[in-house]
Design an enzyme around this catalytic site. Sequence first.
Site, PDB file in Angstrom:
ATOM      1  CG  ASP A 170      -1.592   1.263   1.532  1.00  0.00           C
ATOM      2  OD1 ASP A 170      -1.356   2.259   0.816  1.00  0.00           O
ATOM      3  OD2 ASP A 170      -2.374   1.311   2.495  1.00  0.00           O
ATOM      4  CE  LYS A 208      -4.119   8.994   0.879  1.00  0.00           C
ATOM      5  NZ  LYS A 208      -4.966   9.790   1.760  1.00  0.00           N
TER       6      LYS A 208
END
Lengths: 429, 150
Positions: free
Chosen positions: A222, A248
Amino acid sequence: MTAPADLRASTPRGGAVARGAKTAFDVKSVRGDFPILHQAVFGRPLVYLDNAATAQKPRAVIDALTGYYARDNANIHRGLHQLSERATAAYEETRSKVRRFLNAALDREIVFVRGTTEAINLVAQSYGRTHLGPGDEVLITTMEHHSNIVPWQILCGEKGARLRVAPIGDDGELLLDEFEALLGPRTRLLSVVHVSNALGTINPVKRLVEMAHRRNIPVLLDGAQAAPHLKVDVRDLDCDFYALSGHKLFGPTGIGVLYGRERLLEAMPPWQGGGDMIASVSFEKTTYNRLPYRFEAGTPHIAGVIGLGAALDYLESIDRDGCIAHEDDVLAYATRTIAALPRVRLVGTARRKTGILSFVVDGVHPHDIGTILDRQGIAIRAGHHCTQPLMDRFGVPATARASFALYNTREEVDALAAGVRRVLEVFRA
Amino acid sequence: MTPDLGDLYQEVILDHNRQPRNFGALPGANRRAEGFNPLCGDRVTVQLEMQDGVVQDIRFQGSGCAISKASASMMTESLKGRTREHAEEMFREFHRLLTGVAGAPDAAALGKLVVFGGVREFPVRVKCATLAWHTLRSALENAPDIATTE
């Protein structure tokens, strides 16, 4: 700025492209690229320290989005007209940019998804459903985001499989011996966060992958919090899947990436049916499209992909080594400065960290910290950060989290420290 | 202190946050409910000892921000000895105080609870202040026989 060269040339198997001469990293100039930063909130200059939730967008990304809608908007992979050709080209060029950004071998190993969450769900629903049976195990860690817990719980519940959790120490580092002991004969997949969103811990993922691969266990990483701060090289890490979120990474929301090793992706069934993911359809039989389109059913977030491409171009245009050094400096300064305040305790003190400073103030709930900082123009996150089991591990209901991006400065850390002192005043703590 | 923060964190609220009243388990409780705000993770348990429609005793437990803790604490103080109807009336007035919906609140009925009026200027914190009250209402709605395991 000069033309971008391959930024991963310094990594072991990065394409050996000569590094272009870049202007040395200059935070002031970088801040100038982000229009949103230049505003006042409650009469104070905005100090945006919630980058782990979502990062701000450079002008180039905003322009790419409006430019796409103003000039090139069309559906992709099917139109015979000029606009569709342009949109398709920009969409597929971004796939190549992502491939270079991650140093993947092939464009078809790059699948566009909505975000990290969807990437993990794709692997769980496609790879997981075909490889897990009763009694099998998926291994995660205590510091996973809910998005790397719940998809596996759903899968394990469906298959009668078991979710195992590798423990961490009080500093927020994975306990490697305990971790390795949990890699057993029934482990079918390891899914682990590269950088913890609540603690900032950088996990030794290359080593974890080695441990798992010695037992023929595939690994999903991740990378939601890692991609904005670290150079990611999926071939050097040797991971099988890598998930990240565009928003992000200074790109738009609603777009993300799943990198998957070709051999594994090839053998995986589709997880959503629809247009674009097929080669031919009849009511008797449907032949699925080749990679990566087999996993991209329906009209995708074309503008999002193009915006993500602009974000990657932006990152390539800056001196990434200088940028990483700057970010490390700001985090180290923040760690020293905030830890020195009375009644403050840091949560997550791993030796290798990036981007994130979680803390609690004795006698003051993080939500109150968040409100008081907000009134001073300082945006942080207060809460459980979608990591409730991790909060339980540390015995806190929540933390205050300041998360940094390449445009943050030491001056902003000083503002944060002044803000926390104000919290202590308000609470007479 | 900037006036707006002062409106929120009034001295009496800070005091109840530091030293919550009626905090802990209530051994004689016959009504109980748990409240949870999934947005922020605040949790509260409200226990009641009801007799003939009157709140004989009330206590709360849980973790949360200063607003939620002080709200729960002051709620317990203002409800002891009150009838169920009175408690529900106070909830309505309290809600009115925080949201401004359905007209001005009855300050006399609210008593000390008017200090929460400042929360109205902080919309994301309104739920912090009302969590204990929502939990109270669900405790009041519980049949006595499915009450407490304590």
